[in-house]
Motif scaffolding. Sequence first.
Motif, PDB file in Angstrom:
ATOM      1  N   LEU A  54       0.829  -1.211   0.000  1.00 43.93           N
ATOM      2  CA  LEU A  54       0.000   0.000   0.000  1.00 43.93           C
ATOM      3  C   LEU A  54       0.861   1.257   0.000  1.00 43.93           C
ATOM      4  CD1 LEU A  54      -2.871  -1.030   2.436  1.00 43.93           C
ATOM      5  CD2 LEU A  54      -3.003  -0.742  -0.046  1.00 43.93           C
ATOM      6  N   ASP A  55       1.942   1.239   0.789  1.00 48.57           N
ATOM      7  CA  ASP A  55       2.852   2.386   0.806  1.00 48.57           C
ATOM      8  C   ASP A  55       3.447   2.627  -0.571  1.00 48.57           C
ATOM      9  OD1 ASP A  55       2.422   2.829   3.498  1.00 48.57           O
ATOM     10  OD2 ASP A  55       4.292   1.856   4.143  1.00 48.57           O
ATOM     11  N   ARG A  56       3.886   1.568  -1.220  1.00 46.17           N
ATOM     12  CA  ARG A  56       4.477   1.715  -2.554  1.00 46.17           C
ATOM     13  C   ARG A  56       3.466   2.266  -3.548  1.00 46.17           C
ATOM     14  NH1 ARG A  56       7.412  -3.914  -2.035  1.00 46.17           N
ATOM     15  NH2 ARG A  56       9.295  -3.246  -0.959  1.00 46.17           N
ATOM     16  N   ALA A  57       2.252   1.788  -3.480  1.00 46.42           N
ATOM     17  CA  ALA A  57       1.210   2.307  -4.375  1.00 46.42           C
ATOM     18  C   ALA A  57       0.983   3.794  -4.115  1.00 46.42           C
ATOM     19  CB  ALA A  57      -0.094   1.527  -4.204  1.00 46.42           C
ATOM     20  N   GLY A  58       0.935   4.173  -2.859  1.00 48.33           N
ATOM     21  CA  GLY A  58       0.751   5.585  -2.513  1.00 48.33           C
ATOM     22  C   GLY A  58       1.873   6.456  -3.030  1.00 48.33           C
ATOM     23  N   PHE A  59       3.109   5.990  -2.899  1.00 47.42           N
ATOM     24  CA  PHE A  59       4.241   6.764  -3.385  1.00 47.42           C
ATOM     25  C   PHE A  59       4.222   6.886  -4.903  1.00 47.42           C
ATOM     26  CE2 PHE A  59       6.279   5.539   0.756  1.00 47.42           C
ATOM     27  CZ  PHE A  59       6.285   6.821   1.278  1.00 47.42           C
ATOM     28  N   SER A  63       4.100  10.425  -6.787  1.00 50.68           N
ATOM     29  CA  SER A  63       5.152  10.769  -7.758  1.00 50.68           C
ATOM     30  C   SER A  63       4.565  11.014  -9.144  1.00 50.68           C
ATOM     31  CB  SER A  63       6.236   9.694  -7.803  1.00 50.68           C
ATOM     32  OG  SER A  63       5.760   8.503  -8.370  1.00 50.68           O
ATOM     33  N   THR A  64       3.517  10.276  -9.491  1.00 51.01           N
ATOM     34  CA  THR A  64       2.840  10.504 -10.769  1.00 51.01           C
ATOM     35  C   THR A  64       2.198  11.885 -10.783  1.00 51.01           C
ATOM     36  OG1 THR A  64       2.432   8.139 -11.046  1.00 51.01           O
ATOM     37  CG2 THR A  64       1.048   9.626 -12.329  1.00 51.01           C
ATOM     38  N   ALA A  65       1.580  12.264  -9.683  1.00 50.94           N
ATOM     39  CA  ALA A  65       0.982  13.599  -9.589  1.00 50.94           C
ATOM     40  C   ALA A  65       2.048  14.680  -9.704  1.00 50.94           C
ATOM     41  CB  ALA A  65       0.217  13.750  -8.274  1.00 50.94           C
ATOM     42  N   MET A  66       3.209  14.454  -9.095  1.00 50.52           N
ATOM     43  CA  MET A  66       4.300  15.423  -9.187  1.00 50.52           C
ATOM     44  C   MET A  66       4.750  15.595 -10.633  1.00 50.52           C
ATOM     45  SD  MET A  66       6.722  14.445  -6.003  1.00 50.52           S
ATOM     46  CE  MET A  66       6.439  15.122  -4.378  1.00 50.52           C
ATOM     47  N   ARG A  67       4.951  14.467 -11.323  1.00 47.43           N
ATOM     48  CA  ARG A  67       5.374  14.554 -12.727  1.00 47.43           C
ATOM     49  C   ARG A  67       4.329  15.266 -13.575  1.00 47.43           C
ATOM     50  NH1 ARG A  67       7.689   9.554 -12.018  1.00 47.43           N
ATOM     51  NH2 ARG A  67       5.828   8.466 -12.691  1.00 47.43           N
ATOM     52  N   GLU A  68       3.083  14.935 -13.352  1.00 42.66           N
ATOM     53  CA  GLU A  68       2.008  15.553 -14.132  1.00 42.66           C
ATOM     54  C   GLU A  68       1.972  17.058 -13.897  1.00 42.66           C
ATOM     55  OE1 GLU A  68      -2.818  15.254 -14.753  1.00 42.66           O
ATOM     56  OE2 GLU A  68      -1.778  13.628 -13.745  1.00 42.66           O
ATOM     57  N   CYS A  69       2.157  17.466 -12.654  1.00 42.49           N
ATOM     58  CA  CYS A  69       2.138  18.901 -12.343  1.00 42.49           C
ATOM     59  C   CYS A  69       3.318  19.633 -12.971  1.00 42.49           C
ATOM     60  CB  CYS A  69       2.137  19.119 -10.834  1.00 42.49           C
ATOM     61  SG  CYS A  69       0.557  18.704 -10.064  1.00 42.49           S
ATOM     62  N   ASP A  77      -6.120  19.212 -13.021  1.00 38.90           N
ATOM     63  CA  ASP A  77      -5.911  18.512 -11.759  1.00 38.90           C
ATOM     64  C   ASP A  77      -4.590  18.885 -11.095  1.00 38.90           C
ATOM     65  OD1 ASP A  77      -8.336  17.124 -11.975  1.00 38.90           O
ATOM     66  OD2 ASP A  77      -7.400  15.537 -13.173  1.00 38.90           O
ATOM     67  N   SER A  78      -3.968  19.976 -11.532  1.00 37.65           N
ATOM     68  CA  SER A  78      -2.680  20.372 -10.983  1.00 37.65           C
ATOM     69  C   SER A  78      -2.791  20.690  -9.501  1.00 37.65           C
ATOM     70  CB  SER A  78      -2.125  21.595 -11.708  1.00 37.65           C
ATOM     71  OG  SER A  78      -1.613  21.226 -12.951  1.00 37.65           O
ATOM     72  N   LEU A  79      -1.733  20.350  -8.800  1.00 34.16           N
ATOM     73  CA  LEU A  79      -1.652  20.624  -7.368  1.00 34.16           C
ATOM     74  C   LEU A  79      -0.500  21.589  -7.130  1.00 34.16           C
ATOM     75  CD1 LEU A  79      -1.956  16.937  -6.140  1.00 34.16           C
ATOM     76  CD2 LEU A  79      -3.753  18.652  -6.086  1.00 34.16           C
ATOM     77  N   LEU A  87       0.326  15.648   0.577  1.00 35.79           N
ATOM     78  CA  LEU A  87       0.001  14.290   0.150  1.00 35.79           C
ATOM     79  C   LEU A  87       1.130  13.331   0.465  1.00 35.79           C
ATOM     80  CD1 LEU A  87      -1.696  14.696  -3.351  1.00 35.79           C
ATOM     81  CD2 LEU A  87      -2.731  13.815  -1.267  1.00 35.79           C
ATOM     82  N   PHE A  88       2.347  13.744   0.126  1.00 36.09           N
ATOM     83  CA  PHE A  88       3.515  12.903   0.386  1.00 36.09           C
ATOM     84  C   PHE A  88       3.663  12.605   1.872  1.00 36.09           C
ATOM     85  CE2 PHE A  88       8.059  12.269   1.126  1.00 36.09           C
ATOM     86  CZ  PHE A  88       8.314  11.238   0.235  1.00 36.09           C
ATOM     87  N   LEU A  89       3.476  13.606   2.695  1.00 33.63           N
ATOM     88  CA  LEU A  89       3.659  13.430   4.149  1.00 33.63           C
ATOM     89  C   LEU A  89       2.554  12.581   4.769  1.00 33.63           C
ATOM     90  CD1 LEU A  89       4.972  16.954   5.146  1.00 33.63           C
ATOM     91  CD2 LEU A  89       6.263  14.801   5.010  1.00 33.63           C
ATOM     92  N   THR A  90       1.392  12.511   4.141  1.00 30.05           N
ATOM     93  CA  THR A  90       0.339  11.654   4.705  1.00 30.05           C
ATOM     94  C   THR A  90       0.740  10.190   4.607  1.00 30.05           C
ATOM     95  OG1 THR A  90      -0.881  11.524   2.619  1.00 30.05           O
ATOM     96  CG2 THR A  90      -1.546  13.257   4.163  1.00 30.05           C
ATOM     97  N   LEU A  91       1.675   9.850   3.741  1.00 30.41           N
ATOM     98  CA  LEU A  91       2.147   8.474   3.606  1.00 30.41           C
ATOM     99  C   LEU A  91       3.247   8.133   4.606  1.00 30.41           C
ATOM    100  CD1 LEU A  91       2.289   8.278  -0.268  1.00 30.41           C
ATOM    101  CD2 LEU A  91       0.544   7.323   1.232  1.00 30.41           C
ATOM    102  N   ALA A  92       3.818   9.142   5.226  1.00 34.67           N
ATOM    103  CA  ALA A  92       4.931   8.901   6.145  1.00 34.67           C
ATOM    104  C   ALA A  92       4.473   8.321   7.463  1.00 34.67           C
ATOM    105  CB  ALA A  92       5.695  10.197   6.396  1.00 34.67           C
TER     106      ALA A  92
END
Length: 92
Positions: A54-59, A63-69, A77-79, A87-92
């Motif tokens: 699940l962690d890997r899927a989240g990352f 990362s896909t959202a980062m590349r898209e942005c 859908d830009s962030l 978003l990244f920190l919610t996975l930590a």
Amino acid sequence: MPDSVEFDMAAQQKKIVNRLRRAQGQLGAVITAVEAGASCKDVVTQLAAVSSALDRAGFVIVSTAMRECIETPEGKDSLTVDELEKLFLTLA
């Protein structure tokens, strides 16, 4: 959006779905192990595998959202950088 970006997004989506299906299968194994009275060690080992998948899927999603942005900063859908960081920190 260029074709290469669309292809990359499709490939990333497939990668994410595969990771989530793997986690789903591992979770099923955890449930079966608990129901069968498996050892604590076996259950925790399977549970760790689910968590990792699940962690890997989240990352990959973040990362896909980062590349898209980066590639399409004005996309619908830009962030913002702050939103991506949150978003990244919610996975930590």
